[in-house]
Design a protein around this motif. Structure first.
Motif, PDB file in Angstrom:
ATOM      1  N   SER A 172       0.946  -0.976  -0.275  1.00  0.00           N
ATOM      2  CA  SER A 172       0.313   0.004   0.045  1.00  0.00           C
ATOM      3  C   SER A 172       1.077   0.587  -0.174  1.00  0.00           C
ATOM      4  N   ALA A 173       0.159   2.443  -0.702  1.00  0.00           N
ATOM      5  CA  ALA A 173       1.283   3.987  -0.439  1.00  0.00           C
ATOM      6  C   ALA A 173      -0.506   4.708  -0.849  1.00  0.00           C
ATOM      7  N   ILE A 174       0.323   5.930   0.005  1.00  0.00           N
ATOM      8  CA  ILE A 174      -0.933   7.286   0.447  1.00  0.00           C
ATOM      9  C   ILE A 174      -0.252   8.389  -0.777  1.00  0.00           C
ATOM     10  N   ALA A 175      -1.110   8.266  -1.595  1.00  0.00           N
ATOM     11  CA  ALA A 175      -1.251   9.159  -2.644  1.00  0.00           C
ATOM     12  C   ALA A 175      -1.230  10.708  -2.435  1.00  0.00           C
ATOM     13  N   GLY A 176      -0.212  11.101  -2.719  1.00  0.00           N
ATOM     14  CA  GLY A 176       0.335  12.496  -2.553  1.00  0.00           C
ATOM     15  C   GLY A 176       1.667  12.720  -1.211  1.00  0.00           C
ATOM     16  N   ARG A 177       1.676  11.451  -0.705  1.00  0.00           N
ATOM     17  CA  ARG A 177       2.752  11.443   0.603  1.00  0.00           C
ATOM     18  C   ARG A 177       3.611  10.461  -0.015  1.00  0.00           C
ATOM     19  N   ASP A 178       3.280   9.282  -0.220  1.00  0.00           N
ATOM     20  CA  ASP A 178       3.880   8.948  -0.887  1.00  0.00           C
ATOM     21  C   ASP A 178       4.671   8.621  -2.496  1.00  0.00           C
ATOM     22  N   PHE A 179       4.033   9.181  -2.837  1.00  0.00           N
ATOM     23  CA  PHE A 179       3.976   9.535  -4.401  1.00  0.00           C
ATOM     24  C   PHE A 179       2.987  10.505  -5.126  1.00  0.00           C
ATOM     25  N   GLY A 180       3.437  11.670  -5.837  1.00  0.00           N
ATOM     26  CA  GLY A 180       2.986  12.831  -5.898  1.00  0.00           C
ATOM     27  C   GLY A 180       2.500  12.723  -6.804  1.00  0.00           C
ATOM     28  N   ASP A 181       1.921  13.429  -7.848  1.00  0.00           N
ATOM     29  CA  ASP A 181       1.510  13.736  -9.202  1.00  0.00           C
ATOM     30  C   ASP A 181       2.411  13.255 -10.512  1.00  0.00           C
ATOM     31  N   PHE A 182       2.019  12.041 -10.868  1.00  0.00           N
ATOM     32  CA  PHE A 182       3.010  12.129 -12.470  1.00  0.00           C
ATOM     33  C   PHE A 182       3.115  12.589 -13.561  1.00  0.00           C
ATOM     34  N   LEU A 183       3.707  11.736 -14.199  1.00  0.00           N
ATOM     35  CA  LEU A 183       3.716  12.957 -15.867  1.00  0.00           C
ATOM     36  C   LEU A 183       2.494  11.625 -16.678  1.00  0.00           C
ATOM     37  N   VAL A 184       1.933  11.759 -17.837  1.00  0.00           N
ATOM     38  CA  VAL A 184       1.167  11.445 -18.637  1.00  0.00           C
ATOM     39  C   VAL A 184       1.772  11.204 -19.653  1.00  0.00           C
ATOM     40  N   TRP A 185       1.948  12.537 -20.233  1.00  0.00           N
ATOM     41  CA  TRP A 185       2.354  12.414 -21.450  1.00  0.00           C
ATOM     42  C   TRP A 185       2.920  14.150 -21.461  1.00  0.00           C
ATOM     43  N   ARG A 186       4.638  13.950 -22.245  1.00  0.00           N
ATOM     44  CA  ARG A 186       5.449  14.897 -22.062  1.00  0.00           C
ATOM     45  C   ARG A 186       5.494  15.875 -23.201  1.00  0.00           C
ATOM     46  N   LYS A 187       6.360  16.479 -22.909  1.00  0.00           N
ATOM     47  CA  LYS A 187       6.345  17.583 -23.743  1.00  0.00           C
ATOM     48  C   LYS A 187       6.861  17.045 -25.239  1.00  0.00           C
ATOM     49  N   ASP A 188       7.421  16.204 -25.482  1.00  0.00           N
ATOM     50  CA  ASP A 188       7.783  15.825 -26.905  1.00  0.00           C
ATOM     51  C   ASP A 188       7.229  15.105 -27.625  1.00  0.00           C
TER      52      ASP A 188
END
Ligand code: GLU
Length: 276
Positions: A172-188
């Motif tokens: 288990s992991a807690i969103a916003g504490r153990d991991f944050g907002d992550f990339l879904v699409w890159r600027k390239d």
């Protein structure tokens, strides 16, 4: 959404960035064993979205090496670079539902601003500073074509994401504490691994994902994406990674332990499998 009565469908998902090594052989062989035990089948997915690191000769090499190992899959092989329109449609759904936002900060800025990681944190990337997020009710700019900025998934702060791994047990992991907002699409204009993988596993109806335990960290993010997209969730079996004599995890650069080198040195698939 969880699969109930579908027949077992697994997948082998190599990236063509180098020759397969003993660690891949172990994971893929386990995937094949689990599919066979469940009377199911396997898909082969070519994870070739990272154009700078992927090379076509390694696609041929992994197909040959997997066949040599005695593995089979349902043809045709799927190639992620040919599925980009599907990922783009998923991005549009996430956009329409307000799950994502554009991010104009560089990786370096994020690393400098990130707070010290929580001791239970996944520690695989810096926690994206929450104060840099746009407010939840801010109107989103449209998705451009091509995409020219990074888009991130807004994780549900404080929500526990949990699953029971068929090998590694409860996770288990807690969103916003153990991991944050992550990339879904890159600027390239390239979809992130998290989005492409979650979409494929969900849309193809994969019932169990078997992969190395270095990817447990990704599973929390992929479960959030599957839920946001209303797709069925596979179950997970994260295998122990094979280590070399010094206890180091094998990387593709350990050429001496590539399947190709082991095969050229006269080892049979049966001898390799005995090592697992
Ligand atoms: N292609 C990824 C890798 O080789 C594996 C992705 C997955 O199994 O989810 O690391």
């Amino acid at each position: 959404m969880v699969h109930t009565s579908q027949p077992y469908l697994g997948r082998l998902a190599p990236s063509p960035t180098g020759l397969l090594h003993l660690g891949h052989a172990h994971t893929f062989w386990l995937a094949a064993q689990r599919a066979a035990a469940a009377g199911g089948s396997l898909l082969l997915r070519n994870d070739d979205l990272d154009a700078a690191r992927c090379r076509p000769e390694f696609v041929e090499a992994f197909q040959n090496d997997l066949r040599w190992l005695g593995l089979s899959w349902t043809e045709p092989m799927l190639t992620q670079s040919q599925r980009v329109p599907l990922y783009r449609a998923a991005l549009a759904r996430l956009h329409a539902a307000g799950h994502i936002y554009p991010c104009h900060h560089s990786r370096r800025e994020i690393a400098e601003a990130a707070s010290a990681p929580h001791e239970n944190g996944l520690n695989d990337e810096p926690l994206y500073p929450a104060e840099w997020r746009p407010p939840p009710d801010a109107s989103l700019p449209p998705l451009t074509d091509p995409i020219i900025c990074n888009w991130r998934f807004r994780v549900p702060d404080g929500e526990t994401v949990a699953f029971t791994d068929a090998h590694a047990g409860p996770q288990s992991a807690i969103a916003g504490r153990d991991f944050g907002d992550f990339l879904v699409w890159r600027k390239d204009d390239v979809p992130s691994y998290q989005l492409a993988c979650a979409l494929d596993d969900g849309e193809l109806g994969i019932t169990e994902v078997v992969r190395g335990d270095d990817l447990i960290k990704s599973t929390f993010r992929q479960l959030l994406l599957l839920r946001a997209l209303g797709l069925p969730e596979p179950t997970y079996y994260h295998a122990d990674l094979v280590t070399d004599d010094t206890g180091q995890r094998l990387a593709k650069r350990h050429d001496a332990l590539s399947l190709r080198a082991l095969r050229d040195s006269g080892q049979s698939p049966a001898q390799l499998i005995e090592r697992f």
